[in-house]
Design a protein around this motif. Structure first.
Motif, PDB file in Angstrom:
ATOM      1  N   SER A  46       0.806  -1.218   0.000  1.00 55.59           N
ATOM      2  CA  SER A  46       0.000   0.000   0.000  1.00 55.59           C
ATOM      3  C   SER A  46       0.839   1.269   0.000  1.00 55.59           C
ATOM      4  CB  SER A  46      -0.929   0.010   1.211  1.00 55.59           C
ATOM      5  OG  SER A  46      -1.861  -1.032   1.111  1.00 55.59           O
ATOM      6  N   ARG A  47       1.882   1.296   0.789  1.00 50.59           N
ATOM      7  CA  ARG A  47       2.690   2.514   0.899  1.00 50.59           C
ATOM      8  C   ARG A  47       3.393   2.845  -0.413  1.00 50.59           C
ATOM      9  NH1 ARG A  47       6.256   3.478   5.991  1.00 50.59           N
ATOM     10  NH2 ARG A  47       4.169   3.910   6.723  1.00 50.59           N
ATOM     11  N   GLU A  48       4.068   1.862  -0.996  1.00 47.21           N
ATOM     12  CA  GLU A  48       4.786   2.110  -2.247  1.00 47.21           C
ATOM     13  C   GLU A  48       3.813   2.436  -3.388  1.00 47.21           C
ATOM     14  OE1 GLU A  48       8.185   0.090  -5.087  1.00 47.21           O
ATOM     15  OE2 GLU A  48       7.806  -0.737  -3.102  1.00 47.21           O
ATOM     16  N   PHE A  49       2.663   1.769  -3.404  1.00 47.89           N
ATOM     17  CA  PHE A  49       1.657   2.070  -4.416  1.00 47.89           C
ATOM     18  C   PHE A  49       1.143   3.500  -4.259  1.00 47.89           C
ATOM     19  CE2 PHE A  49      -2.804   2.065  -5.858  1.00 47.89           C
ATOM     20  CZ  PHE A  49      -2.587   1.810  -7.197  1.00 47.89           C
ATOM     21  N   GLY A  50       0.909   3.913  -3.034  1.00 45.03           N
ATOM     22  CA  GLY A  50       0.477   5.289  -2.780  1.00 45.03           C
ATOM     23  C   GLY A  50       1.520   6.299  -3.213  1.00 45.03           C
ATOM     24  N   TYR A  51       2.784   6.031  -2.918  1.00 44.66           N
ATOM     25  CA  TYR A  51       3.865   6.913  -3.359  1.00 44.66           C
ATOM     26  C   TYR A  51       3.916   6.987  -4.880  1.00 44.66           C
ATOM     27  CZ  TYR A  51       5.879   7.093   1.347  1.00 44.66           C
ATOM     28  OH  TYR A  51       6.089   7.307   2.681  1.00 44.66           O
ATOM     29  N   PHE A  52       3.730   5.835  -5.527  1.00 49.48           N
ATOM     30  CA  PHE A  52       3.763   5.814  -6.991  1.00 49.48           C
ATOM     31  C   PHE A  52       2.630   6.650  -7.582  1.00 49.48           C
ATOM     32  CE2 PHE A  52       2.624   4.191 -11.138  1.00 49.48           C
ATOM     33  CZ  PHE A  52       3.846   4.263 -11.784  1.00 49.48           C
ATOM     34  N   CYS A  53       1.421   6.483  -7.048  1.00 54.03           N
ATOM     35  CA  CYS A  53       0.274   7.272  -7.543  1.00 54.03           C
ATOM     36  C   CYS A  53       0.504   8.756  -7.334  1.00 54.03           C
ATOM     37  CB  CYS A  53      -1.008   6.837  -6.841  1.00 54.03           C
ATOM     38  SG  CYS A  53      -1.609   5.236  -7.366  1.00 54.03           S
ATOM     39  N   PHE A  54       1.003   9.126  -6.169  1.00 54.49           N
ATOM     40  CA  PHE A  54       1.267  10.530  -5.871  1.00 54.49           C
ATOM     41  C   PHE A  54       2.331  11.088  -6.813  1.00 54.49           C
ATOM     42  CE2 PHE A  54       3.355  13.924  -3.451  1.00 54.49           C
ATOM     43  CZ  PHE A  54       2.247  14.741  -3.213  1.00 54.49           C
ATOM     44  N   THR A  55       3.368  10.324  -7.058  1.00 51.66           N
ATOM     45  CA  THR A  55       4.421  10.748  -7.975  1.00 51.66           C
ATOM     46  C   THR A  55       3.876  10.899  -9.391  1.00 51.66           C
ATOM     47  OG1 THR A  55       6.084   9.643  -6.615  1.00 51.66           O
ATOM     48  CG2 THR A  55       6.709  10.168  -8.876  1.00 51.66           C
ATOM     49  N   GLY A  56       3.034   9.953  -9.818  1.00 50.63           N
ATOM     50  CA  GLY A  56       2.413  10.060 -11.136  1.00 50.63           C
ATOM     51  C   GLY A  56       1.547  11.301 -11.256  1.00 50.63           C
ATOM     52  N   LEU A  57       0.843  11.634 -10.189  1.00 51.04           N
ATOM     53  CA  LEU A  57       0.007  12.834 -10.181  1.00 51.04           C
ATOM     54  C   LEU A  57       0.860  14.088 -10.310  1.00 51.04           C
ATOM     55  CD1 LEU A  57      -2.728  14.252  -9.720  1.00 51.04           C
ATOM     56  CD2 LEU A  57      -2.239  14.121  -7.280  1.00 51.04           C
ATOM     57  N   ILE A  58       1.944  14.164  -9.548  1.00 49.21           N
ATOM     58  CA  ILE A  58       2.824  15.342  -9.586  1.00 49.21           C
ATOM     59  C   ILE A  58       3.483  15.476 -10.963  1.00 49.21           C
ATOM     60  CG2 ILE A  58       4.940  16.362  -8.638  1.00 49.21           C
ATOM     61  CD1 ILE A  58       2.565  16.653  -6.796  1.00 49.21           C
ATOM     62  N   ILE A  59       3.998  14.378 -11.495  1.00 50.34           N
ATOM     63  CA  ILE A  59       4.675  14.427 -12.797  1.00 50.34           C
ATOM     64  C   ILE A  59       3.699  14.824 -13.897  1.00 50.34           C
ATOM     65  CG2 ILE A  59       5.781  13.001 -14.581  1.00 50.34           C
ATOM     66  CD1 ILE A  59       7.198  11.538 -12.258  1.00 50.34           C
ATOM     67  N   SER A  60       2.489  14.265 -13.875  1.00 48.86           N
ATOM     68  CA  SER A  60       1.522  14.626 -14.915  1.00 48.86           C
ATOM     69  C   SER A  60       1.085  16.080 -14.769  1.00 48.86           C
ATOM     70  CB  SER A  60       0.316  13.688 -14.880  1.00 48.86           C
ATOM     71  OG  SER A  60      -0.394  13.810 -13.665  1.00 48.86           O
ATOM     72  N   SER A  61       0.948  16.568 -13.543  1.00 44.85           N
ATOM     73  CA  SER A  61       0.584  17.975 -13.338  1.00 44.85           C
ATOM     74  C   SER A  61       1.694  18.905 -13.810  1.00 44.85           C
ATOM     75  CB  SER A  61       0.267  18.241 -11.862  1.00 44.85           C
ATOM     76  OG  SER A  61      -0.905  17.578 -11.469  1.00 44.85           O
ATOM     77  N   LEU A  62       2.935  18.571 -13.498  1.00 50.96           N
ATOM     78  CA  LEU A  62       4.059  19.388 -13.956  1.00 50.96           C
ATOM     79  C   LEU A  62       4.160  19.385 -15.481  1.00 50.96           C
ATOM     80  CD1 LEU A  62       6.803  18.492 -11.334  1.00 50.96           C
ATOM     81  CD2 LEU A  62       5.721  20.728 -11.674  1.00 50.96           C
ATOM     82  N   THR A  63       3.911  18.241 -16.092  1.00 51.89           N
ATOM     83  CA  THR A  63       3.923  18.149 -17.548  1.00 51.89           C
ATOM     84  C   THR A  63       2.828  19.023 -18.141  1.00 51.89           C
ATOM     85  OG1 THR A  63       4.792  15.903 -17.434  1.00 51.89           O
ATOM     86  CG2 THR A  63       3.766  16.573 -19.513  1.00 51.89           C
ATOM     87  N   PHE A  64       1.645  18.961 -17.549  1.00 48.45           N
ATOM     88  CA  PHE A  64       0.541  19.794 -18.029  1.00 48.45           C
ATOM     89  C   PHE A  64       0.881  21.273 -17.921  1.00 48.45           C
ATOM     90  CE2 PHE A  64      -3.357  22.146 -17.851  1.00 48.45           C
ATOM     91  CZ  PHE A  64      -4.146  21.548 -18.816  1.00 48.45           C
TER      92      PHE A  64
END
Length: 92
Positions: A46-64
């Motif tokens: 759960s922890r690593e999956f949560g970190y991955f989702c959060f990182t994906g959210l930040i990277i996609s937002s920065l890309t946008f």
């Protein structure tokens, strides 16, 4: 954009906003997250999956934000599609 003016929380909160007029985008995002994410969470924890989702959210937002800055677009970023696509990519 407002992020460039110091409103960095928008990089995160955009992932929790969706268009209320068209629920299909949210429904499809959640179905994909359920299908791919459930299996990945078991594998990663759960922890690593949560970190991955959060990182994906930040990277996609920065890309946008970067693309919007480059193209001078004023279209707002809403939705969790970036994080969900990151989960789908990791799953594949």
């Amino acid at each position: 954009t407002q992020v460039a003016k110091g409103q960095l929380w928008r990089l995160i909160t955009a992932g929790f906003c969706h268009d209320r007029q068209s629920p299909w985008h949210l429904i499809i995002n959640m179905l994909c997250l359920w299908f791919f994410g459930a299996r990945l969470e078991v594998r990663l924890g759960s922890r690593e999956f949560g970190y991955f989702c959060f990182t994906g959210l930040i990277i996609s937002s920065l890309t946008f934000v970067g693309v919007a800055w480059y193209t001078h677009s004023t279209t707002p970023a809403i939705g969790a599609s970036g994080a969900v696509w990151g989960v789908a990519a990791l799953y594949t």
